[in-house]
Scaffold this active site. Sequence first.
Site, PDB file in Angstrom:
ATOM      1  N   CYS A   1     -24.879 120.503 -41.747  1.00 24.88           N
ATOM      2  CA  CYS A   1     -24.642 119.389 -40.800  1.00 24.88           C
ATOM      3  C   CYS A   1     -23.955 118.345 -41.590  1.00 24.88           C
ATOM      4  CB  CYS A   1     -25.979 119.061 -40.246  1.00 24.88           C
ATOM      5  SG  CYS A   1     -25.920 117.655 -39.242  1.00 24.88           S
ATOM      6  N   LEU A   2     -22.996 117.848 -40.932  1.00 24.52           N
ATOM      7  CA  LEU A   2     -22.388 116.859 -41.603  1.00 24.52           C
ATOM      8  C   LEU A   2     -23.104 115.640 -42.103  1.00 24.52           C
ATOM      9  CD1 LEU A   2     -18.706 116.622 -39.531  1.00 24.52           C
ATOM     10  CD2 LEU A   2     -19.528 117.863 -41.865  1.00 24.52           C
TER      11      LEU A   2
ATOM     12  N   HIS B   1     -26.857 123.409 -32.049  1.00 28.32           N
ATOM     13  CA  HIS B   1     -27.101 122.449 -32.960  1.00 28.32           C
ATOM     14  C   HIS B   1     -26.476 120.859 -32.387  1.00 28.32           C
ATOM     15  CE1 HIS B   1     -26.437 121.169 -37.568  1.00 28.32           C
ATOM     16  NE2 HIS B   1     -26.088 120.327 -36.659  1.00 28.32           N
ATOM     17  N   GLU B   2     -25.518 121.050 -31.884  1.00 33.34           N
ATOM     18  CA  GLU B   2     -24.848 119.604 -31.432  1.00 33.34           C
ATOM     19  C   GLU B   2     -25.869 119.162 -30.189  1.00 33.34           C
ATOM     20  OE1 GLU B   2     -22.734 118.359 -33.394  1.00 33.34           O
ATOM     21  OE2 GLU B   2     -22.377 120.068 -34.347  1.00 33.34           O
TER      22      GLU B   2
ATOM     23  N   HIS C   1     -28.733 117.074 -31.193  1.00 34.18           N
ATOM     24  CA  HIS C   1     -28.516 115.587 -31.982  1.00 34.18           C
ATOM     25  C   HIS C   1     -28.695 114.767 -30.963  1.00 34.18           C
ATOM     26  CE1 HIS C   1     -27.227 116.170 -36.154  1.00 34.18           C
ATOM     27  NE2 HIS C   1     -26.329 117.029 -35.777  1.00 34.18           N
TER      28      HIS C   1
ATOM     29  N   GLN D   1     -24.252 110.911 -34.395  1.00 27.88           N
ATOM     30  CA  GLN D   1     -23.813 111.040 -35.781  1.00 27.88           C
ATOM     31  C   GLN D   1     -22.866 109.899 -36.355  1.00 27.88           C
ATOM     32  OE1 GLN D   1     -23.093 115.333 -35.526  1.00 27.88           O
ATOM     33  NE2 GLN D   1     -23.732 115.316 -37.597  1.00 27.88           N
TER      34      GLN D   1
ATOM     35  N   GLY E   1     -18.681 121.060 -35.626  1.00 32.33           N
ATOM     36  CA  GLY E   1     -19.039 120.216 -34.333  1.00 32.33           C
ATOM     37  C   GLY E   1     -19.315 118.831 -34.812  1.00 32.33           C
TER      38      GLY E   1
HETATM   39 ZN    ZN Z   1     -25.408 118.338 -37.162  1.00 32.43          ZN
END
Ligand code: ZN
Length: 184
Positions: free
Chosen positions: A93-94, A137-138, A141, A51, A46
């Site tokens: 997480c990226l 999670h997303e 953000h 991000q 995701g």
């Molecule tokens: Zn993340």
Amino acid sequence: MAIKRVLTYGEPSLREPSKEVHKVSKKISDLIRDLFDTMYSQNGVGLAAPQIGVNLRVFVIDASTKEEPLEPMVFINPKIIKKSGAIKSNEGCLSFPEAYSDVVRYKDVMIKAINEHGKPFVMEVKGGNLLARAIQHENDHLDGILFIDHCLNRFETEEVLKKYNLPDIDPEKLLDESELKEQI
Ligand code: ZN
């Protein structure tokens, strides 16, 4: 469209609350493409707009696995309208290259959002699978909340962050989830 640079933990946009989208315009369609291109280039599950430095309420998910093939999904102005149960999982997480930590999430969630065509939809995901966890999670953000704010063990998570040269935990951001943690 384009592969964008993914912001790393410590960059301010990741902590900023994102703004609602008023119209699924060409700008938003381009943003969605960029999110998918960037996410796939990094083998992510995701990716949320903040991000890549865009503080708008948009995220994309592709939680497809061999066992459970799923379509790529777009969530605009999402809202989690129901949540229950609890599950512990090891999350990454990226924006935190290589750093993983145990967090607690709801097992079942119901989310309403707008899709890439501007159509509202409601989705219910049960059982704490990858999709259920990715949605939470997303969605976080978009409010400047990061997975480490949910960590089960602060000491362990701090060690992981240090190992990968990432900034320390911000104690003021840690979430009080005692009720959720009691259930796991
Ligand atoms: Zn993340």
